[in-house]
Enzyme design. Structure first.
Site, PDB file in Angstrom:
ATOM      1  NE  ARG A   1      -2.735  -2.933   0.048  1.00 28.77           N
ATOM      2  CZ  ARG A   1      -2.299  -3.879   0.858  1.00 28.77           C
ATOM      3  NH1 ARG A   1      -2.336  -3.694   2.178  1.00 28.77           N
ATOM      4  NH2 ARG A   1      -1.832  -5.020   0.379  1.00 28.77           N
TER       5      ARG A   1
ATOM      6  CE  LYS B   1      -5.467  -4.506  -1.926  1.00 30.19           C
ATOM      7  NZ  LYS B   1      -5.053  -4.807  -3.309  1.00 30.19           N
TER       8      LYS B   1
ATOM      9  CG  HIS C   1      -0.882   1.779  -5.075  1.00 29.87           C
ATOM     10  ND1 HIS C   1      -1.218   1.459  -3.775  1.00 29.87           N
ATOM     11  CD2 HIS C   1      -0.613   0.600  -5.691  1.00 29.87           C
ATOM     12  CE1 HIS C   1      -1.168   0.146  -3.618  1.00 29.87           C
ATOM     13  NE2 HIS C   1      -0.799  -0.403  -4.765  1.00 29.87           N
TER      14      HIS C   1
ATOM     15  NE  ARG D   1       1.103  -1.372  -0.963  1.00 30.45           N
ATOM     16  CZ  ARG D   1       1.207  -2.187   0.070  1.00 30.45           C
ATOM     17  NH1 ARG D   1       1.615  -1.705   1.241  1.00 30.45           N
ATOM     18  NH2 ARG D   1       0.931  -3.462  -0.044  1.00 30.45           N
TER      19      ARG D   1
ATOM     20  CG  HIS E   1       2.777  -7.912  -1.136  1.00 31.98           C
ATOM     21  ND1 HIS E   1       3.862  -7.379  -1.792  1.00 31.98           N
ATOM     22  CD2 HIS E   1       1.770  -7.029  -1.314  1.00 31.98           C
ATOM     23  CE1 HIS E   1       3.520  -6.219  -2.345  1.00 31.98           C
ATOM     24  NE2 HIS E   1       2.251  -5.992  -2.070  1.00 31.98           N
TER      25      HIS E   1
ATOM     26  CE1 TYR F   1       1.970  -3.064  -4.700  1.00 32.00           C
ATOM     27  CE2 TYR F   1       1.736  -5.036  -6.019  1.00 32.00           C
ATOM     28  CZ  TYR F   1       1.172  -3.991  -5.336  1.00 32.00           C
ATOM     29  OH  TYR F   1      -0.192  -3.863  -5.287  1.00 32.00           O
TER      30      TYR F   1
END
Length: 311
Positions: free
Chosen positions: A162, A185, A253, A256, A279, A288
């Site tokens: 990211r 995250k 993004h 990615r 993830h 994604y």
């Protein structure tokens, strides 16, 4: 909406917008969107509550009132995504208003946004991704800034980082090791292999950078030596996107996403890619990627024990 709101409500709205303008340095387009969303809400509530004097009625909003507003908006054809955005603006306004008035706007803050499918940036084709990398490094005439931009974008596409993760690297990260420990995250840590092209790009930047890249300071710097902002990289990518005639979805993004999609297209294991991206859910990784269902089933059949036994 034709209904007017009370002078007190209008003053509160103006005060909140001034607060955001001064504190967050928000763009004028953002402020206009906030103003429109909150003004529509206050106008509806003025009519719905049957009172236009003072802030009192607006501070006594119930969950039933919130449901009425959302139903009214949907009845006017407001899309779920737009309504969610408006609710976010209303909540932000009410947090500020509640602090100013010593009031807890529980019903407003507890309202759930309508569900909608988030649009993910579409990945670039392999040729477009290569063209992006080839072009990023020639956008700036200052050699160290050109090398910096190249290094950051290479980390996004070559390692699936990211943009916030790339910009969180410090001087202690160089020279880049064979694998990076990335905290993503929710503080979740993952291991990311570093390709030679990414290591070379970062080394080239470090050699050219005129600033002291101490171990405890940001690795990537802005033109004046401060921490590089995500907005600066987004601007570079936008410039390249226009030069190459790529769609507006070609964002930092999206690089990615491209990393994940191209790995899967090359035969990469979906679960391994899930780990590389950090993830929590395999379904997120699948979302994604832009590989068609037949390709996903082919990869699944090769990787799954039952698929192997029946082949």
């Amino acid at each position: 909406m034709s209904l007017s709101i009370s002078p007190a409500a209008r003053d509160a709205l103006a005060g909140w917008l001034d607060h955001i303008r001064a504190l967050d340095n928000a763009a004028e387009n953002t402020l206009r969107a906030y103003q429109t969303d909150v003004l529509d809400f206050l106008s509806f509530m003025t009519g719905h509550k049957g009172a236009a004097d003072g802030l009192g009625p607006l501070l006594r909003i119930t969950q039933s009132d919130m449901r009425a507003w959302m139903a009214h908006a949907r009845g006017r054809g407001v899309a779920a995504r737009s309504l969610a955005r408006a609710l976010s603006a209303v909540k932000t306004f009410y947090r500020w208003l509640g602090e100013r008035e010593g009031h807890e706007p529980t019903a407003v803050l507890a309202t759930r946004a309508p569900k909608f499918r988030k649009k993910l940036p579409r990945p670039l084709s392999p040729d477009a991704a290569k063209a992006m990398l080839d072009t990023v490094g020639i956008q700036n005439t200052t050699p160290w800034i050109a090398a910096r931009d190249m290094a950051v974008v290479t980390l996004l596409y070559g390692c699936g980082l990211r943009i916030s993760e790339a910009l969180s690297l410090t001087g202690a990260s160089v020279p880049l090791p064979d694998v990076l420990r990335i905290k993503g995250k929710g503080g979740k840590e993952r291991i990311v292999p570093v390709l030679p092209i990414a290591r070379d790009a970062v080394n080239d930047y470090v050699r050219n950078c005129p600033h002291d890249l101490a171990a405890d300071t940001p690795l990537f710097r802005g033109a004046r030596g401060g921490a590089l902002s995500a907005r600066a990289i987004s601007g570079v990518v936008a410039s390249v996107r226009m030069q190459l005639g790529l769609p507006a979805t070609a964002t930092p993004h999206a690089l990615r996403h491209s990393f994940a999609t191209h790995l899967l297209e090359a035969g990469g294991d979906l679960r391994a890619i899930q780990e590389l991206l950090g993830h929590a859910s395999l379904s997120t990784t699948q979302a994604y990627t832009a590989v068609d269902t037949a390709r996903l089933m082919e990869v699944y059949a090769k990787a799954h024990p039952h698929g192997q036994s029946s082949a």
